[in-house]
Design a protein around this motif. Structure first.
Motif, PDB file in Angstrom:
ATOM      1  N   PRO A 168       0.792  -1.239   0.000  1.00  0.00           N
ATOM      2  CA  PRO A 168       0.000   0.000   0.000  1.00  0.00           C
ATOM      3  C   PRO A 168       0.822   1.286   0.000  1.00  0.00           C
ATOM      4  O   PRO A 168       0.355   2.315  -0.496  1.00  0.00           O
ATOM      5  N   ALA A 169       2.042   1.256   0.524  1.00  0.00           N
ATOM      6  CA  ALA A 169       2.877   2.460   0.555  1.00  0.00           C
ATOM      7  C   ALA A 169       4.041   2.399  -0.422  1.00  0.00           C
ATOM      8  O   ALA A 169       4.471   3.419  -0.958  1.00  0.00           O
ATOM      9  N   LEU A 170       4.565   1.208  -0.683  1.00  0.00           N
ATOM     10  CA  LEU A 170       5.756   1.042  -1.515  1.00  0.00           C
ATOM     11  C   LEU A 170       5.441   0.713  -2.966  1.00  0.00           C
ATOM     12  O   LEU A 170       6.341   0.655  -3.801  1.00  0.00           O
ATOM     13  N   GLY A 171       4.167   0.466  -3.258  1.00  0.00           N
ATOM     14  CA  GLY A 171       3.777   0.157  -4.628  1.00  0.00           C
ATOM     15  C   GLY A 171       4.026  -1.295  -4.989  1.00  0.00           C
ATOM     16  O   GLY A 171       4.087  -2.173  -4.123  1.00  0.00           O
ATOM     17  N   LYS A 172       4.200  -1.548  -6.273  1.00  0.00           N
ATOM     18  CA  LYS A 172       4.388  -2.921  -6.748  1.00  0.00           C
ATOM     19  C   LYS A 172       5.820  -3.378  -6.472  1.00  0.00           C
ATOM     20  O   LYS A 172       6.784  -2.806  -6.962  1.00  0.00           O
ATOM     21  N   LEU A 173       5.919  -4.441  -5.674  1.00  0.00           N
ATOM     22  CA  LEU A 173       7.206  -5.029  -5.316  1.00  0.00           C
ATOM     23  C   LEU A 173       7.320  -6.400  -5.935  1.00  0.00           C
ATOM     24  O   LEU A 173       6.316  -7.073  -6.173  1.00  0.00           O
ATOM     25  N   THR A 174       8.551  -6.846  -6.178  1.00  0.00           N
ATOM     26  CA  THR A 174       8.696  -8.257  -6.530  1.00  0.00           C
ATOM     27  C   THR A 174       8.314  -9.061  -5.288  1.00  0.00           C
ATOM     28  O   THR A 174       8.373  -8.558  -4.154  1.00  0.00           O
ATOM     29  N   ALA A 175       7.932 -10.295  -5.497  1.00  0.00           N
ATOM     30  CA  ALA A 175       7.564 -11.136  -4.358  1.00  0.00           C
ATOM     31  C   ALA A 175       8.737 -11.276  -3.385  1.00  0.00           C
ATOM     32  O   ALA A 175       8.537 -11.322  -2.168  1.00  0.00           O
ATOM     33  N   ARG A 176       9.955 -11.300  -3.909  1.00  0.00           N
ATOM     34  CA  ARG A 176      11.136 -11.383  -3.032  1.00  0.00           C
ATOM     35  C   ARG A 176      11.221 -10.136  -2.146  1.00  0.00           C
ATOM     36  O   ARG A 176      11.504 -10.228  -0.951  1.00  0.00           O
ATOM     37  N   GLU A 177      10.977  -8.983  -2.743  1.00  0.00           N
ATOM     38  CA  GLU A 177      11.015  -7.750  -1.960  1.00  0.00           C
ATOM     39  C   GLU A 177       9.911  -7.720  -0.911  1.00  0.00           C
ATOM     40  O   GLU A 177      10.119  -7.221   0.197  1.00  0.00           O
ATOM     41  N   MET A 178       8.748  -8.260  -1.239  1.00  0.00           N
ATOM     42  CA  MET A 178       7.668  -8.306  -0.256  1.00  0.00           C
ATOM     43  C   MET A 178       8.048  -9.219   0.907  1.00  0.00           C
ATOM     44  O   MET A 178       7.729  -8.920   2.070  1.00  0.00           O
ATOM     45  N   ALA A 179       8.733 -10.312   0.621  1.00  0.00           N
ATOM     46  CA  ALA A 179       9.209 -11.184   1.700  1.00  0.00           C
ATOM     47  C   ALA A 179      10.230 -10.445   2.560  1.00  0.00           C
ATOM     48  O   ALA A 179      10.235 -10.561   3.789  1.00  0.00           O
ATOM     49  N   MET A 180      11.106  -9.667   1.910  1.00  0.00           N
ATOM     50  CA  MET A 180      12.071  -8.856   2.650  1.00  0.00           C
ATOM     51  C   MET A 180      11.347  -7.831   3.524  1.00  0.00           C
ATOM     52  O   MET A 180      11.759  -7.565   4.660  1.00  0.00           O
ATOM     53  N   PHE A 181      10.275  -7.264   2.991  1.00  0.00           N
ATOM     54  CA  PHE A 181       9.503  -6.288   3.761  1.00  0.00           C
ATOM     55  C   PHE A 181       8.972  -6.920   5.043  1.00  0.00           C
ATOM     56  O   PHE A 181       9.038  -6.314   6.127  1.00  0.00           O
ATOM     57  N   ALA A 182       8.421  -8.115   4.939  1.00  0.00           N
ATOM     58  CA  ALA A 182       7.885  -8.789   6.126  1.00  0.00           C
ATOM     59  C   ALA A 182       8.958  -8.922   7.196  1.00  0.00           C
ATOM     60  O   ALA A 182       8.690  -8.753   8.395  1.00  0.00           O
ATOM     61  N   LEU A 183      10.181  -9.194   6.770  1.00  0.00           N
ATOM     62  CA  LEU A 183      11.291  -9.347   7.702  1.00  0.00           C
ATOM     63  C   LEU A 183      11.681  -8.016   8.332  1.00  0.00           C
ATOM     64  O   LEU A 183      11.730  -7.880   9.559  1.00  0.00           O
ATOM     65  N   LEU A 184      11.957  -7.025   7.508  1.00  0.00           N
ATOM     66  CA  LEU A 184      12.421  -5.742   8.046  1.00  0.00           C
ATOM     67  C   LEU A 184      11.322  -5.037   8.822  1.00  0.00           C
ATOM     68  O   LEU A 184      11.597  -4.265   9.758  1.00  0.00           O
ATOM     69  N   HIS A 185      10.063  -5.283   8.471  1.00  0.00           N
ATOM     70  CA  HIS A 185       8.934  -4.655   9.163  1.00  0.00           C
ATOM     71  C   HIS A 185       8.891  -5.092  10.622  1.00  0.00           C
ATOM     72  O   HIS A 185       8.656  -4.270  11.523  1.00  0.00           O
ATOM     73  N   ASN A 186       9.127  -6.378  10.856  1.00  0.00           N
ATOM     74  CA  ASN A 186       9.169  -6.885  12.225  1.00  0.00           C
ATOM     75  C   ASN A 186      10.292  -6.214  13.007  1.00  0.00           C
ATOM     76  O   ASN A 186      10.104  -5.742  14.130  1.00  0.00           O
ATOM     77  N   VAL A 187      11.467  -6.143  12.396  1.00  0.00           N
ATOM     78  CA  VAL A 187      12.607  -5.505  13.045  1.00  0.00           C
ATOM     79  C   VAL A 187      12.301  -4.034  13.336  1.00  0.00           C
ATOM     80  O   VAL A 187      12.553  -3.529  14.438  1.00  0.00           O
ATOM     81  N   HIS A 188      11.741  -3.340  12.356  1.00  0.00           N
ATOM     82  CA  HIS A 188      11.436  -1.911  12.495  1.00  0.00           C
ATOM     83  C   HIS A 188      10.557  -1.641  13.710  1.00  0.00           C
ATOM     84  O   HIS A 188      10.830  -0.715  14.502  1.00  0.00           O
ATOM     85  N   HIS A 189       9.509  -2.437  13.878  1.00  0.00           N
ATOM     86  CA  HIS A 189       8.563  -2.129  14.950  1.00  0.00           C
ATOM     87  C   HIS A 189       9.081  -2.492  16.334  1.00  0.00           C
ATOM     88  O   HIS A 189       8.685  -1.855  17.325  1.00  0.00           O
ATOM     89  N   THR A 190       9.970  -3.460  16.444  1.00  0.00           N
ATOM     90  CA  THR A 190      10.599  -3.685  17.756  1.00  0.00           C
ATOM     91  C   THR A 190      11.519  -2.515  18.095  1.00  0.00           C
ATOM     92  O   THR A 190      11.579  -2.081  19.250  1.00  0.00           O
TER      93      THR A 190
END
Length: 201
Positions: A168-190
């Motif tokens: 919704p904020a980053l636009g169209k990502l490759t599926a690999r990038e979306m998987a990376m997002f899930a990872l960094l998103h968890n780190v970001h919020h901690t």
């Protein structure tokens, strides 16, 4: 403010020191970061875990609930049939970015004012802010992480770079990038939660 702050264990905030790229590497990091995140959230007493310093400032529980809600949205993309993904978002016309490059893009997007939108957690009623409620919340988060790992494990390396999923904020990502997002998103919020806790000490 809270009775058991003095007994808090030494805090270790999850991070990703490497540059995970292959599917298996990302899955390993998702599970490791989740495990470390569980240990991190456990350093909050239950009153701390649910405490909102202000109406518009998320509690640690809110951070976890937001992550779970976001993961469920990501899972929908990874479980969607290939043809539907292509029809909805087309195919990638550039290579997937590396983890560190993608992290930099995410941070830049946040600085430009990106917000959680429909993924923001609602305020919890007092009846939900209990030890039992906390256990349920953490179980829901663990289930979402594992479901994403299971879905991701069914993708080929080629498909991760060829197919796209919309953020919704980053636009169209490759599926690999979306998987990376899930990872960094968890780190970001901690890290967000820890900065707020440190600021209030």
């Amino acid at each position: 403010m809270f009775s058991d702050v003095a007994a808090r264990p030494v805090t270790v905030v999850p991070d990703v020191p490497g540059t995970p790229h292959a599917c298996g590497e990302i899955i390993l990091e998702l599970r490791r970061v989740h495990s470390e995140s569980v240990a991190y959230w456990a350093t909050y007493s239950t009153p701390e875990f649910f405490h909102r310093p202000a109406a518009d400032v998320w509690s640690p529980a809110d951070q976890v609930r937001h992550l779970t809600k976001s993961l469920r949205g990501i899972i929908v993309g990874f479980e969607m049939p290939t043809l539907l993904l292509i029809l909805a978002f087309g195919v990638a016309r550039r290579p997937s970015r590396g983890y560190q490059e993608f992290c930099a893009e995410y941070e830049a997007t946040l600085r430009r004012g990106a917000r959680a939108g429909r993924f923001a957690p609602r305020a919890l009623d007092a009846s939900e802010q209990t030890g039992e409620g906390r256990v349920t919340l953490m179980q829901q988060h663990a289930t979402a992480v594992e479901r994403l790992c299971d879905a991701l494990g069914k993708w080929s390396e080629r498909a991760l770079d060829r197919l796209r999923i919309r953020h919704p904020a980053l636009g169209k990502l490759t599926a690999r990038e979306m998987a990376m997002f899930a990872l960094l998103h968890n780190v970001h919020h901690t890290h967000v939660a820890e900065r707020r806790r440190t600021a209030n000490v």
